[in-house]
Design an enzyme around this catalytic site. Structure first.
Site, mmCIF file in Angstrom:
data_model
loop_
_atom_site.group_PDB
_atom_site.id
_atom_site.type_symbol
_atom_site.label_atom_id
_atom_site.label_comp_id
_atom_site.label_asym_id
_atom_site.label_seq_id
_atom_site.Cartn_x
_atom_site.Cartn_y
_atom_site.Cartn_z
ATOM 1 N N LYS A 9 -33.004 -34.328 86.442
ATOM 2 C CA LYS A 9 -32.857 -32.828 87.145
ATOM 3 C C LYS A 9 -31.322 -32.362 87.028
ATOM 4 O O LYS A 9 -30.441 -33.007 87.377
ATOM 5 C CB LYS A 9 -33.137 -32.864 88.167
ATOM 6 N N TYR A 49 -43.722 -27.188 84.425
ATOM 7 C CA TYR A 49 -44.531 -27.061 85.736
ATOM 8 C C TYR A 49 -45.512 -26.204 86.271
ATOM 9 O O TYR A 49 -45.817 -25.617 87.164
ATOM 10 C CB TYR A 49 -43.332 -26.805 86.680
ATOM 11 N N PHE A 57 -43.349 -22.019 96.250
ATOM 12 C CA PHE A 57 -42.436 -22.588 95.483
ATOM 13 C C PHE A 57 -42.680 -22.257 94.176
ATOM 14 O O PHE A 57 -40.975 -22.918 93.097
ATOM 15 C CB PHE A 57 -41.944 -23.965 96.002
ATOM 16 N N THR A 91 -42.570 -38.339 96.129
ATOM 17 C CA THR A 91 -42.105 -36.664 95.634
ATOM 18 C C THR A 91 -41.184 -35.960 97.233
ATOM 19 O O THR A 91 -39.684 -35.368 96.785
ATOM 20 C CB THR A 91 -42.864 -35.054 95.820
ATOM 21 N N ASN A 112 -34.527 -33.048 94.021
ATOM 22 C CA ASN A 112 -35.160 -34.594 94.052
ATOM 23 C C ASN A 112 -34.528 -35.218 93.048
ATOM 24 O O ASN A 112 -35.539 -36.354 92.624
ATOM 25 C CB ASN A 112 -36.876 -34.654 94.532
ATOM 26 N N HIS A 115 -37.867 -36.493 87.282
ATOM 27 C CA HIS A 115 -38.924 -35.677 87.110
ATOM 28 C C HIS A 115 -39.667 -37.940 86.565
ATOM 29 O O HIS A 115 -38.649 -37.986 85.512
ATOM 30 C CB HIS A 115 -39.086 -34.957 86.394
ATOM 31 N N GLU A 126 -45.536 -33.684 78.041
ATOM 32 C CA GLU A 126 -44.651 -32.981 78.837
ATOM 33 C C GLU A 126 -43.666 -33.621 77.472
ATOM 34 O O GLU A 126 -42.588 -33.489 77.084
ATOM 35 C CB GLU A 126 -44.324 -33.772 79.343
HETATM 36 P P1 RTP Z 1 -41.868 -33.723 89.337
HETATM 37 O O1 RTP Z 1 -42.674 -32.953 89.008
HETATM 38 O O2 RTP Z 1 -40.492 -32.741 89.359
HETATM 39 O O3 RTP Z 1 -41.630 -35.494 89.008
HETATM 40 O O4 RTP Z 1 -41.740 -34.341 91.093
HETATM 41 P P2 RTP Z 1 -43.898 -34.825 91.611
HETATM 42 O O5 RTP Z 1 -44.378 -35.419 90.323
HETATM 43 O O6 RTP Z 1 -43.181 -36.179 92.761
HETATM 44 O O7 RTP Z 1 -44.116 -33.585 92.540
HETATM 45 P P3 RTP Z 1 -45.136 -32.336 92.559
HETATM 46 O O8 RTP Z 1 -46.422 -32.131 93.338
HETATM 47 O O9 RTP Z 1 -45.438 -32.425 90.433
HETATM 48 O O10 RTP Z 1 -44.045 -31.386 92.845
HETATM 49 C C1 RTP Z 1 -42.447 -30.917 91.415
HETATM 50 C C2 RTP Z 1 -41.506 -30.194 92.164
HETATM 51 O O11 RTP Z 1 -41.602 -29.746 92.905
HETATM 52 C C3 RTP Z 1 -41.148 -29.453 94.641
HETATM 53 N N1 RTP Z 1 -41.776 -29.229 94.750
HETATM 54 N N2 RTP Z 1 -41.226 -28.696 96.257
HETATM 55 N N3 RTP Z 1 -40.659 -26.604 99.546
HETATM 56 C C4 RTP Z 1 -42.334 -27.990 98.365
HETATM 57 O O12 RTP Z 1 -43.307 -28.117 99.195
HETATM 58 C C5 RTP Z 1 -42.133 -28.954 97.363
HETATM 59 N N4 RTP Z 1 -43.158 -29.140 96.945
HETATM 60 C C6 RTP Z 1 -42.604 -29.516 95.630
HETATM 61 C C7 RTP Z 1 -40.382 -31.020 93.921
HETATM 62 O O13 RTP Z 1 -38.866 -30.741 93.610
HETATM 63 C C8 RTP Z 1 -41.241 -31.438 92.686
HETATM 64 O O14 RTP Z 1 -40.594 -32.544 92.542
HETATM 65 MG MG MG Z 2 -45.170 -33.871 89.850
#
Ligand code: RTP
Ligand code: MG
Length: 132
Positions: A9, A49, A57, A91, A112, A115, A126
């Protein structure tokens, strides 16, 4: 063999962590299939996304992921999706174990570092979005 989509990212690119992250995937045993430094349009960010579009968010997430270049990669290996998520870590970096990328390099859930696709179907989707 399975493939997964991984992306450094904008925060990871700015902090010069591309090499560190690529090295971790290589050392784990994944094979690099394709990679590129690129900017993400708002449309691509909203599509990538899309599952989060109703979340509070979402706007912040789209602004963040379009805030600078990302490094998009396709990695191949056994159970690639699951194994990639394991080395990326949880996450929220506060929950990510030391030794994982997020556990070692991040503090904040909004920035973070990296991805990884969350399922084989997401990986296909993707990879299609980012490597047309
Ligand atoms: P990613 O898709 O980016 O790989 O991350 P992930 O699967 O671990 O998590 P996901 O649930 O898909 O969430 C995507 C991104 O959204 C941001 N996020 N912010 N403020 C919050 O509570 C919150 N929750 C998620 C994070 O940057 C996450 O990587
Ligand atoms: Mg994700």
């Amino acid at each position: 063999m399975e493939r997964t989509f991984v992306m450094v990212k904008p925060d990871g690119v700015k902090r010069a962590l591309i090499g560190e992250i690529v090295a971790r995937f290589e050392k784990k045993g994944f094979q690099l299939i394709d990679a590129k430094l690129m900017s993400i349009s708002t449309e691509l960010a909203q599509d990538h996304y899309g599952e989060h579009k109703e979340r509070p968010f979402f706007g912040e997430l789209v602004d963040f992921i379009t805030s600078g270049p990302v490094f998009a990669m396709i990695w191949e290996g056994q159970d690639a999706v699951k194994n990639a998520r394991a080395i990326i870590g949880k996450t929220n970096p506060a929950d990510a174990a030391p030794g994982t990328i997020r556990g070692d390099f991040a503090l904040d859930v909004a920035s973070n570092i990296v991805h990884g696709s969350d399922s084989p179907d997401s990986a296909v989707r993707e990879i299609g979005l980012f490597f047309k």
